[in-house]
Design a protein around this motif. Structure first.
Motif, PDB file in Angstrom:
ATOM      1  N   VAL A  11      -7.325 -70.389 -75.093  1.00 59.08           N
ATOM      2  CA  VAL A  11      -7.433 -69.135 -75.522  1.00 59.08           C
ATOM      3  C   VAL A  11      -7.138 -68.124 -74.632  1.00 59.08           C
ATOM      4  O   VAL A  11      -7.659 -68.217 -73.320  1.00 59.08           O
ATOM      5  CB  VAL A  11      -8.899 -69.081 -76.147  1.00 59.08           C
ATOM      6  CG1 VAL A  11      -9.310 -67.596 -76.414  1.00 59.08           C
ATOM      7  CG2 VAL A  11      -9.140 -70.012 -77.136  1.00 59.08           C
ATOM      8  N   MET A  12      -6.258 -66.997 -74.929  1.00 56.92           N
ATOM      9  CA  MET A  12      -5.840 -65.961 -73.953  1.00 56.92           C
ATOM     10  C   MET A  12      -6.566 -64.689 -74.235  1.00 56.92           C
ATOM     11  O   MET A  12      -6.490 -64.408 -75.419  1.00 56.92           O
ATOM     12  CB  MET A  12      -4.376 -65.754 -74.022  1.00 56.92           C
ATOM     13  CG  MET A  12      -4.009 -64.942 -72.798  1.00 56.92           C
ATOM     14  SD  MET A  12      -2.054 -64.514 -72.917  1.00 56.92           S
ATOM     15  CE  MET A  12      -1.715 -66.164 -72.286  1.00 56.92           C
ATOM     16  N   ILE A  13      -7.328 -64.149 -73.489  1.00 50.59           N
ATOM     17  CA  ILE A  13      -7.980 -62.854 -73.937  1.00 50.59           C
ATOM     18  C   ILE A  13      -7.482 -61.795 -72.716  1.00 50.59           C
ATOM     19  O   ILE A  13      -7.505 -62.185 -71.536  1.00 50.59           O
ATOM     20  CB  ILE A  13      -9.576 -62.859 -73.632  1.00 50.59           C
ATOM     21  CG1 ILE A  13     -10.315 -64.043 -74.531  1.00 50.59           C
ATOM     22  CG2 ILE A  13     -10.164 -61.637 -73.879  1.00 50.59           C
ATOM     23  CD1 ILE A  13     -11.755 -64.346 -74.400  1.00 50.59           C
ATOM     24  N   GLU A  14      -6.872 -60.536 -73.468  1.00 50.98           N
ATOM     25  CA  GLU A  14      -6.432 -59.744 -72.492  1.00 50.98           C
ATOM     26  C   GLU A  14      -6.927 -58.445 -72.786  1.00 50.98           C
ATOM     27  O   GLU A  14      -7.026 -58.023 -73.925  1.00 50.98           O
ATOM     28  CB  GLU A  14      -4.764 -59.593 -72.797  1.00 50.98           C
ATOM     29  CG  GLU A  14      -4.093 -60.984 -72.472  1.00 50.98           C
ATOM     30  CD  GLU A  14      -2.528 -60.690 -72.976  1.00 50.98           C
ATOM     31  OE1 GLU A  14      -1.749 -60.673 -72.113  1.00 50.98           O
ATOM     32  OE2 GLU A  14      -2.293 -60.710 -74.216  1.00 50.98           O
ATOM     33  N   SER A  15      -7.360 -57.464 -71.864  1.00 45.58           N
ATOM     34  CA  SER A  15      -7.939 -56.157 -72.007  1.00 45.58           C
ATOM     35  C   SER A  15      -8.069 -55.473 -70.824  1.00 45.58           C
ATOM     36  O   SER A  15      -7.963 -56.289 -69.549  1.00 45.58           O
ATOM     37  CB  SER A  15      -9.657 -56.529 -72.667  1.00 45.58           C
ATOM     38  OG  SER A  15     -10.083 -55.201 -72.992  1.00 45.58           O
ATOM     39  N   ASP A  16      -8.140 -54.462 -70.763  1.00 40.92           N
ATOM     40  CA  ASP A  16      -8.280 -53.452 -69.647  1.00 40.92           C
ATOM     41  C   ASP A  16      -9.642 -53.452 -69.083  1.00 40.92           C
ATOM     42  O   ASP A  16      -9.644 -53.301 -67.717  1.00 40.92           O
ATOM     43  CB  ASP A  16      -8.026 -52.080 -69.902  1.00 40.92           C
ATOM     44  CG  ASP A  16      -6.262 -51.800 -70.236  1.00 40.92           C
ATOM     45  OD1 ASP A  16      -5.633 -52.597 -69.805  1.00 40.92           O
ATOM     46  OD2 ASP A  16      -6.079 -50.801 -71.024  1.00 40.92           O
ATOM     47  N   SER A  17     -10.510 -53.975 -69.756  1.00 42.62           N
ATOM     48  CA  SER A  17     -12.003 -54.094 -69.039  1.00 42.62           C
ATOM     49  C   SER A  17     -12.581 -55.395 -69.278  1.00 42.62           C
ATOM     50  O   SER A  17     -13.198 -55.446 -70.134  1.00 42.62           O
ATOM     51  CB  SER A  17     -12.643 -53.059 -69.800  1.00 42.62           C
ATOM     52  OG  SER A  17     -12.880 -53.187 -70.972  1.00 42.62           O
ATOM     53  N   LEU A  18     -12.092 -56.500 -68.456  1.00 43.17           N
ATOM     54  CA  LEU A  18     -12.750 -57.822 -68.435  1.00 43.17           C
ATOM     55  C   LEU A  18     -13.408 -58.010 -67.347  1.00 43.17           C
ATOM     56  O   LEU A  18     -13.221 -57.732 -66.082  1.00 43.17           O
ATOM     57  CB  LEU A  18     -11.573 -58.804 -68.760  1.00 43.17           C
ATOM     58  CG  LEU A  18     -10.764 -58.833 -69.650  1.00 43.17           C
ATOM     59  CD1 LEU A  18      -9.865 -60.060 -69.800  1.00 43.17           C
ATOM     60  CD2 LEU A  18     -11.778 -59.133 -71.076  1.00 43.17           C
TER      61      LEU A  18
END
Length: 122
Positions: A101-108
């Motif tokens: 699973v790939m999670i992409e966000s500016d605030s991880l």
């Protein structure tokens, strides 16, 4: 690049509402996040590129090798999560295949919930 562990042994037993399961918390986002499932077959590869935003890759099945900006690859297996900062160059490879699973966000901030492994920490 940082590598975290989110296996069953890091989870908490949940019994509320007559439930019976283990929950391993992974991440909470305050900004928009893109979440997808990556399927790499035998000899699969996500080529060397810069992360458009911070990225967390959760290995669910199989095994492979990851790297950040360094040339050396680090082995990863199911139950590990790899974190790359926005702008960091990175690559993922596998010989036998893997699902993630790939999670992409500016605030991880994966350190808020998961344990950092000794291996792979910069």
């Amino acid at each position: 690049m940082e590598i975290y562990h989110f296996g069953r042994d890091t989870g908490k037993s949940i019994s509320a509402f007559q439930s019976d399961f283990i929950l391993s918390r992974i991440i909470q986002t305050e900004e928009q996040a893109h979440i997808g499932c990556v399927y790499l077959g035998e000899q699969g590869n996500i080529g060397y590129h810069q992360a458009a935003s911070s990225q967390l890759l959760l290995i669910l099945n199989g095994e492979g090798y990851v790297r950040g900006e360094e040339a050396e690859f680090t082995a990863v297996v199911a139950g590990q999560a790899v974190f790359w900062e926005q702008g960091e160059w990175h690559e993922t490879r596998t010989d036998s295949g893997l699902t993630a699973v790939m999670i992409e966000s500016d605030s991880l901030n994966p350190a808020a919930y998961m344990t950092l492994t000794d291996k792979g920490a910069d």
